[in-house]
Design an enzyme around this catalytic site. Structure first.
Site, PDB file in Angstrom:
ATOM      1  N   SER A 199       1.098  -0.905  -0.473  1.00 23.20           N
ATOM      2  CA  SER A 199       0.283  -0.464   0.331  1.00 23.20           C
ATOM      3  C   SER A 199       0.703   1.465   0.257  1.00 23.20           C
ATOM      4  O   SER A 199       1.609   1.690  -0.929  1.00 23.20           O
ATOM      5  CB  SER A 199      -0.711  -0.070   1.002  1.00 23.20           C
TER       6      SER A 199
ATOM      7  N   ASP B 245      -9.770  -3.927  -5.321  1.00 24.54           N
ATOM      8  CA  ASP B 245      -9.253  -2.916  -4.183  1.00 24.54           C
ATOM      9  C   ASP B 245      -9.933  -1.729  -4.360  1.00 24.54           C
ATOM     10  O   ASP B 245      -9.773  -0.953  -5.477  1.00 24.54           O
ATOM     11  CB  ASP B 245      -7.765  -2.646  -4.117  1.00 24.54           C
TER      12      ASP B 245
ATOM     13  N   HIS C 118      -8.785  -4.567  -1.065  1.00 24.22           N
ATOM     14  CA  HIS C 118      -6.775  -4.566  -0.289  1.00 24.22           C
ATOM     15  C   HIS C 118      -5.396  -5.306   0.188  1.00 24.22           C
ATOM     16  O   HIS C 118      -4.923  -5.516   0.393  1.00 24.22           O
ATOM     17  CB  HIS C 118      -7.318  -2.846   0.304  1.00 24.22           C
TER      18      HIS C 118
END
Length: 755
Positions: free
Chosen positions: A603, A689, A724
């Site tokens: 991320s 995501d 995610h």
């Protein structure tokens, strides 16, 4: 992939389509922006081609993946259960069953009294002897995740709540991975679902005390939680009322209950200031018209970053306030409304009535003063004690103080109290201790504890005596011995002289002879700390002789608020140079062969990896970027994209500020790829995501392939049914982790277990 392994396939080459982005007089040509169209058959075909290429390039790693997956599975007690937690008249816990992907959420009736003043004892709050794999008489299944997930490629629970009488159970599920949920309500007395079904719900569910109303969150089109709604049970969903709506696109909204569950708290804010609105759930008149009844504790216009804990004492409501005002409410603001801050927070106490006054006129009593070396993370209460969460020397821990003496001293003439807090003692040097879910009326506080090589433990801390009772240590099978491993603190020195803490993990048998493979991991954003925690999958890397280094770089929260502020906005590059300094320390420490170092992050940590590869590609043999935020400038320049406007407080606002634009453009990974010897790279993403869109790594991979001079492969792996956090089932999550770790181990030539 080792250098000598030939590439078994031709990498997909995406076509380029002219697309110009112009801001502040600067133009950027982005030929791959067309891949943002998620509905395009061409985009889907391209992602599938990338997956096929990745399968071909990494196919030889499949035996290693299977070996790592089997190691994870062999060490995990697959049929297990959590330690029951008491809430009202029930003990709640979750079971996992061998061969099944998801937990089964259960409860069993509690014996003995539960409330204060009713003879409640520690014995009443001692969890029942629930055994793994053994049915409990009277056990009630609230939610079987495996049954709910049947027929869906993805499954996740986004929140649950139960009424005080224990009859109704609300839960929200996501079956696509996009983190929007469907809310249902179950009557536990009959096992039947109520007719109302609420679609498009976000995280956050809370019942009113009488169980007649359910509060929940809704996100807008940019996936920003902005509405608090209330559903009156037995009525149509179309009649649900908006309790609060936040129209500022740069603010995040959420709901919570006070510890005693009397007050609904609506939190609004960002990383720099906040606002809390509150509703008395025991006020029947206010509850009937909540949209008109929310009151503001401290308005956002004061630019104070704070979090409140409401509680009752001696017939009046009081607030324990964790805040960043060093001089309290009377501290003067400058002409721009800015105040001096206590970056590591202080804790103050005041009657709720004080907050009706203008801020400079309010009188707060200091309970915990600000410290430059200890960060106060927050404070909560039970009926008898205050529970303080803090961070000291990177370590998160907890302290306790009796509530009544604390309040009485604070309210006495003079209005100040530096409370005396007790802290449990733990043996590890590097550990994490946190306050778990503790019922307000409980005489014990639930604690979680772990270290890098201590499996998760659950303790009950007896508030009256300070006794620490171990309820469970998560079993690790396969002959695991923590003495086989070592975790040590080391320090790297950044270019500006800043000392950067490192956690160095290894097998005890590994020697500092300069020959070992190593992996450096980092994050460094949003004040998130990479705290010590046990991880079974990581053992598979250590057992292959890989030295695992966690770089606690600026931008995280490990050394307090200033550490975070030194790695955000116009200081963001410190995050990247700290990581490179950590790599340089490792290369010169003797713990690693400089030519056998890999890097990994996810991320915002994927942005870190992308930036580091642009700055120093020659320092790494391989890189894994998980759901990487590598096209950050494009994303943040478009406030219509998910969460973009909320990012301005982290990175700056490049739409309005040309300095921020220029600074971000100088480091964002996608826009700074250049001709260089990039290492072996794997970008791992998820098609659904909503936090970091798949298009970011898809574009980045195309750019890297065109620029690299090393001849090493750059691959893109897209989970087509995940979000995610990757795949949702525990076995699929293990396979994902085995894939990442096998990629690293193969690139480093560390595929065999140590003797």
């Amino acid at each position: 992939m080792t250098d000598s392994t030939p590439l078994p396939a031709t990498a997909p080459v995406a076509r380029t389509v002219p697309h110009r982005r112009v801001h502040h007089g600067d133009a950027f040509e982005d030929g791959y922006e067309w891949m943002r169209d998620k509905e395009s058959p061409e985009v889907l075909a391209h992602l599938e081609a990338e997956n096929a290429y990745t399968d071909a390039v990494t196919g030889h790693q499949q035996p290693l993946r299977e070996a790592i997956f089997d190691e994870i599975r062999r060490r995990t007690q697959e049929t297990d259960l959590s330690v029951p937690s008491r809430k009202d008249d029930w003990w709640y816990y979750a079971r996992t069953i061998e061969g099944q992907q998801y937990p089964v959420y259960c409860r069993v009736a509690a014996a003995g009294t539960g409330g204060p003043g009713e003879g409640s004892t520690v014995a009443d709050w001692t969890p029942p002897a629930v055994e793994a794999g053994v049915p409990v008489p009277g056990e009630q299944v609230l939610l079987d995740g495996n049954a709910e997930a049947e027929g869906h490629p993805f499954f996740s629970v986004g929140g649950a709540a139960v009424t005080r009488d224990g009859r109704l159970y609300a839960y929200a599920v996501d079956t696509s991975g996009d983190e929007t949920f469907t809310l249902r309500i179950k009557d536990l007395s009959t096992g039947e679902l109520l007719p109302e079904v609420i679609e498009g719900v976000f995280y956050g569910l809370e019942f009113s005390p009488d169980g007649s109303r359910l509060f929940y969150m809704v996100a807008d089109e940019s996936w920003r939680p902005y509405q608090v709604r209330v559903h009156v049970l037995g009525t149509g969903v179309e009649q649900d009322t908006v309790v609060y709506q936040e129209d500022d696109v740069a603010q995040w909204t959420g709901i919570d209950l006070s510890s005693d569950r009397r007050w609904l708290l609506v939190g609004i804010g960002n990383s720099e200031y906040s606002e809390t609105r509150y509703l008395d759930l025991e006020d029947r008149e206010a509850l009937g018209a909540p949209a008109d009844s929310l009151r503001v504790l401290i308005g956002r216009g004061e630019r104070v970053l704070y979090s409140p804990e409401f509680f009752e004492h001696d017939g009046a409501t009081h607030v324990l306030l964790t805040h960043n005002l060093p001089g309290g409410p009377a501290a003067a603001a400058d002409a721009d409304g800015r105040r001096a801050t206590a970056p590591n927070n202080a804790v103050s106490l005041a009657p709720l009535a004080e907050f009706a006054k203008p801020l400079p006129e309010q009188r707060w009593a200091t309970v915990v003063p600000h410290s430059e070396t200890v960060k106060v993370e927050g404070i909560s209460v039970t009926a008898s004690h205050a529970i303080l969460s803090l961070r000291r020397d990177t370590i998160e821990t907890v302290r306790f103080a009796e509530l009544a003496p604390l309040v009485e001293a604070a309210l006495a003439p003079g209005g100040a109290s530096t409370a005396s807090f007790a802290e449990p003692a733990f043996d590890d040097e590097l550990y994490t201790a946190g306050a778990g879910a503790t019922d307000y009326d409980s005489p014990v506080a639930r604690l979680s504890y772990t270290s890098y090589f201590t499996p998760p433990r659950v303790y009950d801390y007896v508030l009256a005596t300070g006794e620490l009772i171990l309820r469970k240590e998560t079993p690790v099978l396969g002959g695991y011995d923590p003495a086989d491993y070592v975790a040590e603190r080391a320090w790297a020195t950044a270019d500006d002289g800043t000392r950067v803490p490192l956690s160095v993990l290894r097998r005890a048998s590994v020697r500092p002879d300069g020959t070992n493979p190593a992996l450096v991991y980092g994050y460094g954003s949003y004040e998130v700390s990479m705290d010590p925690a046990f991880a079974i999958p990581r053992l598979s890397l250590l057992d292959r002789g890989i030295v695992f280094v966690i770089a606690h770089v600026r931008g995280g929260g490990e050394l307090g608020r200033r550490w975070y502020e030194a790695g955000k906005k116009l200081a963001k590059k410190n995050t990247f140079t700290d990581f490179i300094a950590a790599t340089d320390w490792l290369a010169s420490s003797g713990w690693a062969d400089p030519k056998r170092i890999a890097c990994m992050g996810g991320s915002a940590g994927g942005l870190l990896i992308g930036a580091v590869l642009n700055l120093a590609p020659e320092k790494y043999a391989a890189a894994v970027a998980q759901v990487p935020f590598v096209d950050a400038l494009t994303t943040i320049l478009d406030p219509e994209l998910p969460l973009s406007a909320l990012e301005w407080e982290e990175w700056g606002n490049p739409i309005e500020d040309p300095e921020v634009y220029a600074y971000m453009k100088s480091y964002t990974p996608y826009e700074n790829v250049h001709e260089a010897p990039y290492p072996t790279v794997a970008a791992v993403t998820s098609f659904n995501d909503t936090r970091v869109l798949y298009v970011e790594p898809a574009k980045w991979v195309q750019s890297l392939r065109a620029a690299t001079t090393s001849g090493k492969p750059v691959v893109l792996k897209t989970e087509m049914d995940a979000g995610h956090g990757g795949a949702s089932g525990r076995y699929e999550a293990w396979r994902d982790r085995a894939w990442d770790y096998a990629f690293v181990a193969d690139a480093l030539g560390a595929t065999e277990l140590l003797a």
